[in-house]
Design an enzyme around this catalytic site. Structure first.
Site, PDB file in Angstrom:
ATOM      1  N   TYR A  16     -12.578 -27.873  88.444  1.00  0.00           N
ATOM      2  CA  TYR A  16     -12.390 -27.949  89.898  1.00  0.00           C
ATOM      3  C   TYR A  16     -11.190 -27.146  90.377  1.00  0.00           C
ATOM      4  CZ  TYR A  16     -16.057 -31.329  90.563  1.00  0.00           C
ATOM      5  OH  TYR A  16     -17.278 -31.914  90.631  1.00  0.00           O
ATOM      6  N   TYR A 143     -22.485 -38.129  95.505  1.00  0.00           N
ATOM      7  CA  TYR A 143     -21.989 -37.392  94.337  1.00  0.00           C
ATOM      8  C   TYR A 143     -22.330 -38.211  93.094  1.00  0.00           C
ATOM      9  CZ  TYR A 143     -19.216 -35.126  90.817  1.00  0.00           C
ATOM     10  OH  TYR A 143     -18.843 -34.491  89.668  1.00  0.00           O
ATOM     11  N   ASP A 239     -25.627 -46.321  90.917  1.00  0.00           N
ATOM     12  CA  ASP A 239     -24.638 -45.529  90.196  1.00  0.00           C
ATOM     13  C   ASP A 239     -23.276 -46.193  90.410  1.00  0.00           C
ATOM     14  OD1 ASP A 239     -22.746 -43.788  89.298  1.00  0.00           O
ATOM     15  OD2 ASP A 239     -23.533 -42.020  90.319  1.00  0.00           O
ATOM     16  N   LYS A 268     -16.479 -44.214  83.528  1.00  0.00           N
ATOM     17  CA  LYS A 268     -15.098 -44.278  84.043  1.00  0.00           C
ATOM     18  C   LYS A 268     -14.316 -45.502  83.564  1.00  0.00           C
ATOM     19  CE  LYS A 268     -15.581 -41.199  88.001  1.00  0.00           C
ATOM     20  NZ  LYS A 268     -14.664 -40.104  87.810  1.00  0.00           N
TER      21      LYS A 268
HETATM   22  C1  PLP Z   1     -20.471 -42.170  91.481  1.00  0.00           C
HETATM   23  C2  PLP Z   1     -20.252 -41.159  90.387  1.00  0.00           C
HETATM   24  N1  PLP Z   1     -21.256 -40.897  89.540  1.00  0.00           N
HETATM   25  C3  PLP Z   1     -21.117 -40.023  88.532  1.00  0.00           C
HETATM   26  C4  PLP Z   1     -19.925 -39.348  88.348  1.00  0.00           C
HETATM   27  C5  PLP Z   1     -19.790 -38.367  87.217  1.00  0.00           C
HETATM   28  O1  PLP Z   1     -18.971 -38.895  86.232  1.00  0.00           O
HETATM   29  P1  PLP Z   1     -18.295 -37.922  85.130  1.00  0.00           P
HETATM   30  O2  PLP Z   1     -17.236 -37.172  85.857  1.00  0.00           O
HETATM   31  O3  PLP Z   1     -17.766 -38.845  84.088  1.00  0.00           O
HETATM   32  O4  PLP Z   1     -19.377 -37.045  84.617  1.00  0.00           O
HETATM   33  C6  PLP Z   1     -18.859 -39.588  89.207  1.00  0.00           C
HETATM   34  C7  PLP Z   1     -17.586 -38.889  89.039  1.00  0.00           C
HETATM   35  O5  PLP Z   1     -16.722 -38.896  89.862  1.00  0.00           O
HETATM   36  C8  PLP Z   1     -19.026 -40.535  90.256  1.00  0.00           C
HETATM   37  O6  PLP Z   1     -18.044 -40.785  91.125  1.00  0.00           O
END
Ligand code: PLP
Length: 434
Positions: A16, A143, A239, A268
């Site tokens: 990024y 996202y 998610d 996470k």
């Molecule tokens: C809601 C959500 N899903 C998926 C992801 C992707 O996770 P990663 O960065 O571990 O691939 C993120 C990352 O910020 C997220 O906020």
């Protein structure tokens, strides 16, 4: 320039980051609790939990001890043909905490892959039943990650524009914002009527859309959407990569829903922010659709580090800490402090749309320029907080705090006070940097 900075510049391409004109990357050599320390001993309060991963503070001794014991015992084993106690115990414990309909856990190694797994499971679920359902529903501006599948179900914009031709088609509906819940419901009903039987699944970030700018909404309208999906044979995927493990107050954002999703993606915070790990859980009927003498119905997906024993052990230790009443008290404490600070912020003319869900507080710096990731005040705000010893990475002009649960009252006050100073500074009042 320090030796680390020089060596970094010579060999590393950061995520990024526009490397042409990026500021020097700050070498962090140590971390403890809510603080990161650079090579010169300067400290930064981690107000955003290291990209939303850290729950209990950095280098937590309890998790560190668990990991060091694990690495000496069992470092890694491939997860096809073999299993290990840590993965079994973790799946059992997490499934017990999730809604009752979640009965099976599939491991991967990050948030994007947890989402990929859910998307592939939904599409193949219908294929295994002899149905071709190829369309997917998602929220506008979502996202879900940076791999091709997770990019496809994310909102389209600058992050994924170069790949647009390669992304699969997704239909978007708006999130059910307060007083606009019916718009979202009607949009979903309209699509499901127009393209009957074509949708495999609906994926959403429950209660808070993170990267879109900490957009918050209520659980009940989301439950209604889930219910409409269920009636129309569309699988639902929560998610919870960002919202999981206490961020929104409850252990999981789906706890506040009256209708539960068919699948849940976790990552996470799962390991307390210490090791990479992904987990996708699903209901029994999804799992059963893959049981067959016909090998082609197998779920052919896996990663080298799937269910890595050290990551699982970190997750088990993190769960111990998460389920300790002290952690609930800490999350409530942060929530109460945020709510009180929200009142203070609301009286400030340069700040708009102050919102709090659980341990997350967010607001926008007002101005003529559109709100969004590329708002030109982003860099100024980022540097402003770094200068004050606070790591707070805004999403454009959207400023948010999502601290580790172990953050102290004085540390939170330091962040709040820096925010108030920013709010009264010339940059907050004008667009001189645009
Ligand atoms: C809601 C959500 N899903 C998926 C992801 C992707 O996770 P990663 O960065 O571990 O691939 C993120 C990352 O910020 C997220 O906020």
């Amino acid at each position: 320039m320090s030796s680390y900075k020089l060596r970094d510049k010579k060999s590393i391409w950061h995520p990024y980051t526009q490397m042409l004109n990026a500021a020097e990357h700050i070498p962090i050599v140590r971390a403890a609790g809510s603080k990161l320390y650079d090579e010169n001993g300067n400290s930064f309060i981690d107000a955003i939990s290291s990209w939303w991963t850290n729950l209990h503070g950095h280098a937590h001794p309890y998790i560190a001890k668990a990991i060091s014991e694990q690495v000496a015992e069992l470092d890694h084993v491939l997860f096809a043909g073999f299993t290990h106690p840590g993965a079994i115990e973790l799946a059992e414990r997490i499934l017990k905490l999730l809604p009752e309909n979640q009965t099976k856990a599939f491991y991967s190694d990050n948030g994007s892959t947890a989402v990929e797994v859910a998307l592939k499971m939904s599409i193949q679920f219908w294929r295994n039943k002899g149905l071709r359902k190829n369309r997917i529903l998602a929220f506008e501006n979502a996202y879900h990650g940076d791999t091709f599948g997770s990019m496809s179900v994310s909102g389209r914009g600058a992050f994924n524009r170069p790949f647009n031709d390669q992304l699969f088609e997704v239909d978007y509906i708006p999130i059910p914002r307060e007083d606009r819940e019916h718009i979202s419901l009607l949009a979903m009903q309209d699509l499901l009527t127009k393209r009957k039987e074509e949708y495999a699944c609906f994926i959403f970030e429950p209660l808070v859309q993170g990267a879109a700018g900490m957009n918050m909404y209520q659980g009940e309208p989301l439950s209604q959407l889930i219910s409409v999906c269920r009636i129309n044979n569309v699988l639902t995927i929560a998610d919870e990569v960002m919202t999981g493990f206490g961020r929104t107050g409850d252990l999981f954002a789906v706890d506040s829903l009256s209708q539960k999703p068919d699948m849940i993606c976790l990552s996470k915070g799962i390991t307390g922010g210490i090791m990479p790990l992904g987990l996708t859980t699903c209901s029994e009927n999804i799992y059963e659709a893959f049981l067959s003498q016909d090998l082609s119905k197998t779920f052919f997906h896996g990663h080298s580090y799937t269910a890595n024993p050290i990551a699982c052990r970190a997750a088990l230790a993190s769960l111990d800490l998460l389920l300790d009443p002290v952690c609930t008290q800490n999350r409530n404490f942060i929530n109460q402090k945020h709510l009180a600070f929200k009142q203070t912020l609301q009286d400030n003319g340069t700040i708009e749309n102050v919102r709090v869900t659980g341990t997350i507080l967010a607001f926008e710096l007002s101005g003529e320029e559109a709100t969004g990731y590329f708002n030109s005040r982003r860099n100024y705000i980022y540097e402003y907080f770094l200068d004050k010893g606070i790591l707070l990475r805004p999403l454009g002009n959207v400023v948010y705090i999502m601290p580790p649960y172990s953050i102290t009252g004085p540390e939170l006050d330091e962040i709040y006070s820096a925010i108030l100073k920013l709010a009264s500074s010339p940059i907050a009042k004008s667009n001189i940097y645009s």
